[in-house]
Design a protein around this motif. Structure first.
Motif, PDB file in Angstrom:
ATOM      1  N   UNK A  76      10.575   8.071  46.643  1.00  0.00           N
ATOM      2  CA  UNK A  76      10.801   9.406  46.083  1.00  0.00           C
ATOM      3  C   UNK A  76       9.586   9.980  45.369  1.00  0.00           C
ATOM      4  N   UNK A  77       8.551   9.152  45.255  1.00  0.00           N
ATOM      5  CA  UNK A  77       7.336   9.677  44.636  1.00  0.00           C
ATOM      6  C   UNK A  77       6.590  10.598  45.596  1.00  0.00           C
ATOM      7  N   UNK A  78       7.010  10.591  46.853  1.00  0.00           N
ATOM      8  CA  UNK A  78       6.395  11.503  47.825  1.00  0.00           C
ATOM      9  C   UNK A  78       7.181  12.807  47.836  1.00  0.00           C
ATOM     10  N   UNK A  79       6.513  13.887  47.532  1.00  0.00           N
ATOM     11  CA  UNK A  79       7.174  15.190  47.427  1.00  0.00           C
ATOM     12  C   UNK A  79       6.867  16.047  48.654  1.00  0.00           C
ATOM     13  N   UNK A  80       7.923  16.460  49.303  1.00  0.00           N
ATOM     14  CA  UNK A  80       7.761  17.270  50.507  1.00  0.00           C
ATOM     15  C   UNK A  80       6.904  18.508  50.238  1.00  0.00           C
ATOM     16  N   UNK A  81       7.099  19.103  49.059  1.00  0.00           N
ATOM     17  CA  UNK A  81       6.408  20.368  48.740  1.00  0.00           C
ATOM     18  C   UNK A  81       4.903  20.188  48.614  1.00  0.00           C
ATOM     19  N   UNK A 132      23.136   6.391  57.352  1.00  0.00           N
ATOM     20  CA  UNK A 132      23.668   7.752  57.417  1.00  0.00           C
ATOM     21  C   UNK A 132      22.944   8.652  56.427  1.00  0.00           C
ATOM     22  N   UNK A 133      22.490   8.062  55.342  1.00  0.00           N
ATOM     23  CA  UNK A 133      21.695   8.817  54.371  1.00  0.00           C
ATOM     24  C   UNK A 133      20.391   9.281  55.021  1.00  0.00           C
ATOM     25  N   UNK A 134      19.718   8.323  55.657  1.00  0.00           N
ATOM     26  CA  UNK A 134      18.461   8.635  56.338  1.00  0.00           C
ATOM     27  C   UNK A 134      18.691   9.703  57.394  1.00  0.00           C
ATOM     28  N   UNK A 135      19.795   9.576  58.100  1.00  0.00           N
ATOM     29  CA  UNK A 135      20.110  10.543  59.159  1.00  0.00           C
ATOM     30  C   UNK A 135      20.246  11.953  58.582  1.00  0.00           C
ATOM     31  N   UNK A 136      20.918  12.036  57.451  1.00  0.00           N
ATOM     32  CA  UNK A 136      21.080  13.335  56.806  1.00  0.00           C
ATOM     33  C   UNK A 136      19.739  13.942  56.430  1.00  0.00           C
ATOM     34  N   UNK A 137      18.895  13.109  55.818  1.00  0.00           N
ATOM     35  CA  UNK A 137      17.567  13.586  55.424  1.00  0.00           C
ATOM     36  C   UNK A 137      16.791  14.097  56.621  1.00  0.00           C
ATOM     37  N   UNK A 138      16.746  13.280  57.671  1.00  0.00           N
ATOM     38  CA  UNK A 138      15.974  13.651  58.856  1.00  0.00           C
ATOM     39  C   UNK A 138      16.545  14.904  59.511  1.00  0.00           C
ATOM     40  N   UNK A 139      17.873  14.989  59.539  1.00  0.00           N
ATOM     41  CA  UNK A 139      18.508  16.167  60.133  1.00  0.00           C
ATOM     42  C   UNK A 139      18.065  17.433  59.393  1.00  0.00           C
ATOM     43  N   UNK A 140      18.095  17.334  58.088  1.00  0.00           N
ATOM     44  CA  UNK A 140      17.658  18.446  57.248  1.00  0.00           C
ATOM     45  C   UNK A 140      16.235  18.860  57.602  1.00  0.00           C
ATOM     46  N   UNK A 141      15.347  17.873  57.670  1.00  0.00           N
ATOM     47  CA  UNK A 141      13.947  18.153  57.984  1.00  0.00           C
ATOM     48  C   UNK A 141      13.804  18.808  59.345  1.00  0.00           C
ATOM     49  N   UNK A 147      12.792  25.833  62.387  1.00  0.00           N
ATOM     50  CA  UNK A 147      12.600  27.213  61.934  1.00  0.00           C
ATOM     51  C   UNK A 147      11.133  27.506  61.670  1.00  0.00           C
ATOM     52  N   UNK A 148      10.463  26.520  61.097  1.00  0.00           N
ATOM     53  CA  UNK A 148       9.046  26.706  60.773  1.00  0.00           C
ATOM     54  C   UNK A 148       8.167  26.667  62.020  1.00  0.00           C
ATOM     55  N   UNK A 149       8.724  26.224  63.118  1.00  0.00           N
ATOM     56  CA  UNK A 149       7.956  26.217  64.351  1.00  0.00           C
ATOM     57  C   UNK A 149       7.233  24.915  64.630  1.00  0.00           C
ATOM     58  N   UNK A 150       7.370  23.945  63.750  1.00  0.00           N
ATOM     59  CA  UNK A 150       6.704  22.649  63.970  1.00  0.00           C
ATOM     60  C   UNK A 150       7.403  21.846  65.057  1.00  0.00           C
ATOM     61  N   UNK A 151       8.733  21.988  65.112  1.00  0.00           N
ATOM     62  CA  UNK A 151       9.500  21.257  66.117  1.00  0.00           C
ATOM     63  C   UNK A 151      10.156  22.237  67.078  1.00  0.00           C
ATOM     64  N   UNK A 152      10.068  21.929  68.328  1.00  0.00           N
ATOM     65  CA  UNK A 152      10.596  22.783  69.391  1.00  0.00           C
ATOM     66  C   UNK A 152      12.118  22.948  69.255  1.00  0.00           C
ATOM     67  N   UNK A 153      12.589  24.186  69.083  1.00  0.00           N
ATOM     68  CA  UNK A 153      14.028  24.416  68.859  1.00  0.00           C
ATOM     69  C   UNK A 153      14.895  24.063  70.064  1.00  0.00           C
ATOM     70  N   UNK A 154      14.287  23.944  71.225  1.00  0.00           N
ATOM     71  CA  UNK A 154      15.103  23.650  72.408  1.00  0.00           C
ATOM     72  C   UNK A 154      15.484  22.165  72.480  1.00  0.00           C
ATOM     73  N   UNK A 155      14.848  21.362  71.636  1.00  0.00           N
ATOM     74  CA  UNK A 155      15.206  19.939  71.590  1.00  0.00           C
ATOM     75  C   UNK A 155      16.420  19.770  70.672  1.00  0.00           C
ATOM     76  N   UNK A 156      17.473  19.130  71.171  1.00  0.00           N
ATOM     77  CA  UNK A 156      18.659  18.937  70.339  1.00  0.00           C
ATOM     78  C   UNK A 156      18.299  18.211  69.041  1.00  0.00           C
ATOM     79  N   UNK A 157      18.811  18.708  67.945  1.00  0.00           N
ATOM     80  CA  UNK A 157      18.503  18.116  66.640  1.00  0.00           C
ATOM     81  C   UNK A 157      18.836  16.629  66.618  1.00  0.00           C
ATOM     82  N   UNK A 158      19.994  16.305  67.134  1.00  0.00           N
ATOM     83  CA  UNK A 158      20.446  14.913  67.155  1.00  0.00           C
ATOM     84  C   UNK A 158      19.409  14.002  67.833  1.00  0.00           C
TER      85      UNK A 158
END
Lengths: 217, 217
Positions: A76-81, A132-141, A147-158
């Motif tokens: 948690x010392x790594x901050x996404x922002x 499942x915790x990790x999955x939630x985090x990754x899903x969020x990201x 939306x930010x355009x880093x990941x191709x939206x046509x790829x299923x999130x799952x």
DNA sequence: TACATTTGTGACAACCTTGTCACATATCCA
DNA sequence: TGGATATGTGACAAGGTTGTCACAAATGTA
């Protein structure tokens, strides 16, 4: 939950106990881990363990919570922002993972076991939480990065989440393949899994992330 | 090696024994698997088992060889030369994997266990074979595809191989995440893991391979 | 010092495991 | 049919496991 008695123990005694127990549960599955070996290693009486914890399961649950807490403190010392680029953030998480492995080798090995090798029915109810915790985090990201355009939206999130998680966890195996001898040696000697191969690890991580980015962009 | 006695057994008896043993070793690690449960399930005497096999280890090794042979029979029916495109070939291998899981659910689950969950020291010497074999095969392919232009030569072979293997093996987990309920049901009822979700599986495989291709091209 | 409370001890019961072995039964063969 | 061979049996020994409990020792308190 540990008893009052355990919590009242001197810092040194408690730590010694935790280490021995962690070692046992890092080296063996829940079912084959032996309280006898722990007390033999510590030179204490059998009854003491059951004055600290009600159960073998109780002890295991405490070690799990303890290890997860240790890992959380490091991760948690790594901050996404602090990162504009997602992949830089992802890379930083790996780096912190290395530090965790170096600072808490026993916790690291224990968590690895319960995450990927454990299959006892006694503890199966308690194994899902972390994943499942990790999955939630990754899903969020992933959704954010879509939306930010880093990941191709046509790829299923799952699928993207699965891709990222699966690669995060398999990196250990990649390094085992590459630096076979050192890993075994380190494990036997109770050293951190990664030990002296930090720079190689970083290189492998970089290469891997490049592939991931290419796949998901 | 099984004894003459075991090989002389009637086809039906032998098959019944193998199934019960496979089930036990698919459901439990080597250490916790119990000969007692097997004989109870079969309704035979303890001594019989030790007239068929010298050891618990001997039995385990036989089941391993048996299962690997079964898998080989199914997988080797896919001929690389029948495909001009590597990814089509790769996809066909997955499809055969589905068929194997459907036709030999116990073998499939047993192999999954010894491939990814087993950690007993008693059998640790016998766990590497399968993986290193797969690694060799994949290495061979990757090098070929690099020359053919399907895989980018600037990607280290080791990394590409790791990528492919790791993804091949984690596909099961992806499906577990997607169709959790059905998987649990199937497992409880002793059915194949994949069962009725074949089309979904195929779709997931296609999506995954697209990502792999994108990353490695 | 004297008493109360906390902590430590290890023999023990109850239950599991694997592998053995003298014996019983079934099958084959002459 | 009778004898040899192959197969099946289950009580048993030896060793492991967990959790208990009456007791001993150490520590805290007045």
């Amino acid at each position: 939950m540990p008893t009052e008695t355990f919590l009242n123990l001197s810092e040194e005694k408690r730590q010694r106990f935790i280490e021995a127990a962690l070692k046992e549960f890092a080296d063996h599955n829940y079912d084959t881990a032996s309280v006898n070996r722990i007390i033999k290693e510590l030179g204490i009486a059998r009854g003491s363990v059951y004055q600290y914890f009600t159960d073998k399961l109780d002890l295991w649950l405490y070690l799990k919570e303890y290890s997860e807490q240790q890992k959380m403190n490091v991760i948690q010392s790594v901050d996404r922002k602090a990162f504009t680029n997602f992949w830089d953030y992802y890379r930083a998480l790996f780096t912190q993972g290395i530090h965790f492995d170096l600072q808490h080798p026993l916790c690291s090995r224990f968590l690895y076991r319960i995450g990927y090798k454990e299959s006892s029915k006694e503890v199966s109810n308690y194994l899902d939480g972390w994943k499942s915790k990790a999955k939630l985090m990754f899903t969020h990201w992933v959704e954010e990065e879509k939306e930010a355009g880093t990941i191709n939206p046509s790829i299923p999130t799952e699928l993207a989440v699965h891709f990222l998680i699966s690669m995060s966890t398999s990196i250990t195996e990649l390094l085992q393949n590459k630096y076979e001898v050192n890993f075994d040696e380190n494990f036997k000697n109770g050293k951190p899994l990664i030990a002296s191969n930090i720079t190689e690890f970083q290189l492998a991580v970089n290469e891997l992330i490049q592939l991931l980015a290419k796949a998901l962009t």
